[in-house]
Design a protein around this motif. Structure first.
Motif, PDB file in Angstrom:
ATOM      1  N   LEU A 114      86.889 -91.885   1.381  1.00 15.28           N
ATOM      2  CA  LEU A 114      86.827 -90.489   0.960  1.00 15.28           C
ATOM      3  C   LEU A 114      87.369 -89.566   2.046  1.00 15.28           C
ATOM      4  CD1 LEU A 114      83.338 -90.402  -0.805  1.00 15.28           C
ATOM      5  CD2 LEU A 114      85.580 -90.216  -1.886  1.00 15.28           C
TER       6      LEU A 114
ATOM      7  N   TRP B 112      90.277 -87.105   1.122  1.00 22.13           N
ATOM      8  CA  TRP B 112      89.902 -85.687   1.124  1.00 22.13           C
ATOM      9  C   TRP B 112      90.390 -84.973   2.377  1.00 22.13           C
ATOM     10  CZ3 TRP B 112      83.986 -85.988  -0.349  1.00 22.13           C
ATOM     11  CH2 TRP B 112      83.876 -86.335  -1.703  1.00 22.13           C
TER      12      TRP B 112
ATOM     13  N   ARG C 115      86.890 -81.713   4.505  1.00 22.45           N
ATOM     14  CA  ARG C 115      86.216 -81.763   3.204  1.00 22.45           C
ATOM     15  C   ARG C 115      85.075 -82.778   3.199  1.00 22.45           C
ATOM     16  NH1 ARG C 115      91.391 -80.464   2.156  1.00 22.45           N
ATOM     17  NH2 ARG C 115      91.790 -78.772   0.676  1.00 22.45           N
ATOM     18  N   PHE C 116      85.297 -83.911   3.844  1.00 23.53           N
ATOM     19  CA  PHE C 116      84.209 -84.893   3.905  1.00 23.53           C
ATOM     20  C   PHE C 116      83.048 -84.336   4.730  1.00 23.53           C
ATOM     21  CE2 PHE C 116      81.882 -88.508   5.596  1.00 23.53           C
ATOM     22  CZ  PHE C 116      81.652 -89.237   4.436  1.00 23.53           C
TER      23      PHE C 116
ATOM     24  N   TYR D  30      81.163 -81.985   2.511  1.00 26.30           N
ATOM     25  CA  TYR D  30      80.359 -82.687   1.494  1.00 26.30           C
ATOM     26  C   TYR D  30      79.031 -83.134   2.099  1.00 26.30           C
ATOM     27  CZ  TYR D  30      79.079 -85.825  -2.309  1.00 26.30           C
ATOM     28  OH  TYR D  30      78.408 -86.426  -3.348  1.00 26.30           O
TER      29      TYR D  30
ATOM     30  N   MET E 215      87.114 -90.567  -7.557  1.00 33.13           N
ATOM     31  CA  MET E 215      88.424 -90.542  -6.907  1.00 33.13           C
ATOM     32  C   MET E 215      89.255 -91.775  -7.243  1.00 33.13           C
ATOM     33  SD  MET E 215      89.002 -87.777  -5.253  1.00 33.13           S
ATOM     34  CE  MET E 215      90.513 -88.457  -4.595  1.00 33.13           C
TER      35      MET E 215
ATOM     36  N   PHE F 166      81.430 -80.368  -5.593  1.00 32.33           N
ATOM     37  CA  PHE F 166      82.699 -80.891  -5.096  1.00 32.33           C
ATOM     38  C   PHE F 166      83.532 -81.510  -6.215  1.00 32.33           C
ATOM     39  CE2 PHE F 166      80.669 -80.123  -1.156  1.00 32.33           C
ATOM     40  CZ  PHE F 166      81.671 -80.037  -0.202  1.00 32.33           C
TER      41      PHE F 166
ATOM     42  N   MET G 156      87.375 -79.980  -6.681  1.00 34.48           N
ATOM     43  CA  MET G 156      88.498 -80.790  -6.211  1.00 34.48           C
ATOM     44  C   MET G 156      89.207 -81.502  -7.357  1.00 34.48           C
ATOM     45  SD  MET G 156      87.388 -82.149  -2.436  1.00 34.48           S
ATOM     46  CE  MET G 156      85.974 -83.150  -2.862  1.00 34.48           C
TER      47      MET G 156
ATOM     48  N   ILE H 166      92.654 -82.657  -6.286  1.00 35.13           N
ATOM     49  CA  ILE H 166      92.614 -83.838  -5.420  1.00 35.13           C
ATOM     50  C   ILE H 166      92.358 -85.087  -6.249  1.00 35.13           C
ATOM     51  CG2 ILE H 166      91.422 -84.929  -3.481  1.00 35.13           C
ATOM     52  CD1 ILE H 166      90.823 -82.196  -2.394  1.00 35.13           C
ATOM     53  N   ARG H 167      91.462 -84.978  -7.237  1.00 36.13           N
ATOM     54  CA  ARG H 167      91.174 -86.140  -8.077  1.00 36.13           C
ATOM     55  C   ARG H 167      92.388 -86.546  -8.902  1.00 36.13           C
ATOM     56  NH1 ARG H 167      87.902 -85.021 -11.847  1.00 36.13           N
ATOM     57  NH2 ARG H 167      87.303 -82.869 -11.408  1.00 36.13           N
TER      58      ARG H 167
ATOM     59  N   LYS I 187      96.289 -86.550   0.476  1.00 31.12           N
ATOM     60  CA  LYS I 187      96.352 -86.309   1.915  1.00 31.12           C
ATOM     61  C   LYS I 187      97.786 -86.387   2.425  1.00 31.12           C
ATOM     62  CE  LYS I 187      94.322 -87.506   6.351  1.00 31.12           C
ATOM     63  NZ  LYS I 187      93.443 -88.411   7.111  1.00 31.12           N
TER      64      LYS I 187
END
Length: 288
Positions: free
Chosen positions: A87, A91, A95-96, A99, A148, A205, A209, A212-213, A220
């Motif tokens: 993750l 992310w 972001r991690f 979270y 994810m 989240f 996101m 991102i998903r 990244k």
């Protein structure tokens, strides 16, 4: 997205390799639990005891982890590290960090709210037994991982291939089962609040996101590429008169003349022609 704005301001404070730190904290906690159970009991998140002077508990509860046999603990910690690192890689570090930070803060707030409500409703004798940890926060980490990488296959018992999304559904159903079956004792209510806090963090989240998903593991890489492109462009901008970085090709005003001016390059002009906001749409396009 609110996470992007926060990252611009506070991204430099993000802690790299946070999954490794989390696992090391749990490992230290496991050692303490086996060497000195009494000392281990002093680490728990107990609002009543925190308010009565044991303030270290608001941090040391992060050492409270799996407490069963060594083989199982090693397996669980490696699992935590694996999904956490994945993750973080997708992310990004910030972001991690967010979270986990919001999840931890949610657990702390939930513990104190539970203490206050139980104390107000039934007396301090009930509120004194409120204890929480990060177990359910870690369970929602797997939900985040499944969201994810839903199509990724893992081998259950090293034999049966199964997609991660189905394990994610099982994880969610298990959380619901625990929530419904935990009862309404002080311990049961503490469990319910912990689960709610962890799930709210996950949902925050999850909906924040979406992009991102959709991009998955490519997010990244694309983000890094964009940052490098912006950095390269910034380096290649030739300073204008008086050290200004922007100059309108029509009126020749710069940001030094008016800090409120905005400048854009015209995609229809042949060459790098920059215009202020007053002439961006009114200038005559340069054609070679």
């Amino acid at each position: 997205m609110w996470l992007n704005k926060l990252e611009e301001k506070f991204g430099r404070y993000a802690i790299p390799n946070l999954p490794k730190i989390i696992v090391l904290l749990y490992a230290v906690g496991f050692v303490i639990a086996n060497i000195s159970p009494r000392l281990y009991s002093l680490l728990e998140l107990n609002p009543y005891l925190i308010l009565h002077g044991q303030v270290w508990r608001i941090v040391t509860f992060l050492l409270i982890g799996p407490e069963t046999n060594l083989i199982f603990v090693i397996f669980v910690l490696l699992f935590y590290y694996s999904i956490g690192s994945s993750l973080e890689q997708v992310w990004g570090t910030f972001r991690f960090n967010m979270y986990y930070l919001i999840g931890v803060l949610g657990t702390i707030v939930g513990a104190f709210l539970t203490y206050v409500i139980l104390t107000f409703a039934y007396g301090e004798g009930y509120g004194a037994f409120v204890n929480m940890d990060t177990f359910y926060l870690n369970m929602t980490l797997f939900l985040a991982y499944a969201s994810m990488f839903p199509e990724m296959e893992v081998y259950l018992y090293m034999i049966l291939p199964i997609k991660v999304k189905w394990l994610g559904y099982l994880d969610g159903l298990y959380l619901i089962y625990i929530f419904l079956s935990s009862g309404f004792t002080v311990a049961g209510i503490s469990v319910k609040v912990s689960i709610v806090a962890a799930l709210l963090n996950f949902l925050l989240f999850f909906f924040s996101m979406k992009k991102i998903r959709r991009m998955g593991a490519n997010f990244k890489a694309k983000t890094i590429h964009k940052k490098k492109a912006r950095a390269y462009k910034a380096k290649t901008i030739t300073p204008k008169k008086n050290g200004a970085m922007h100059e309108c090709a029509v009126c020749h005003r710069t940001e030094l003349d008016d800090p409120e001016l905005e400048f854009r390059y015209c995609s229809k002009c042949d060459g790098n022609y920059e215009y202020c906001q007053d002439h961006l749409f009114t200038h005559k396009h340069v054609k070679r």
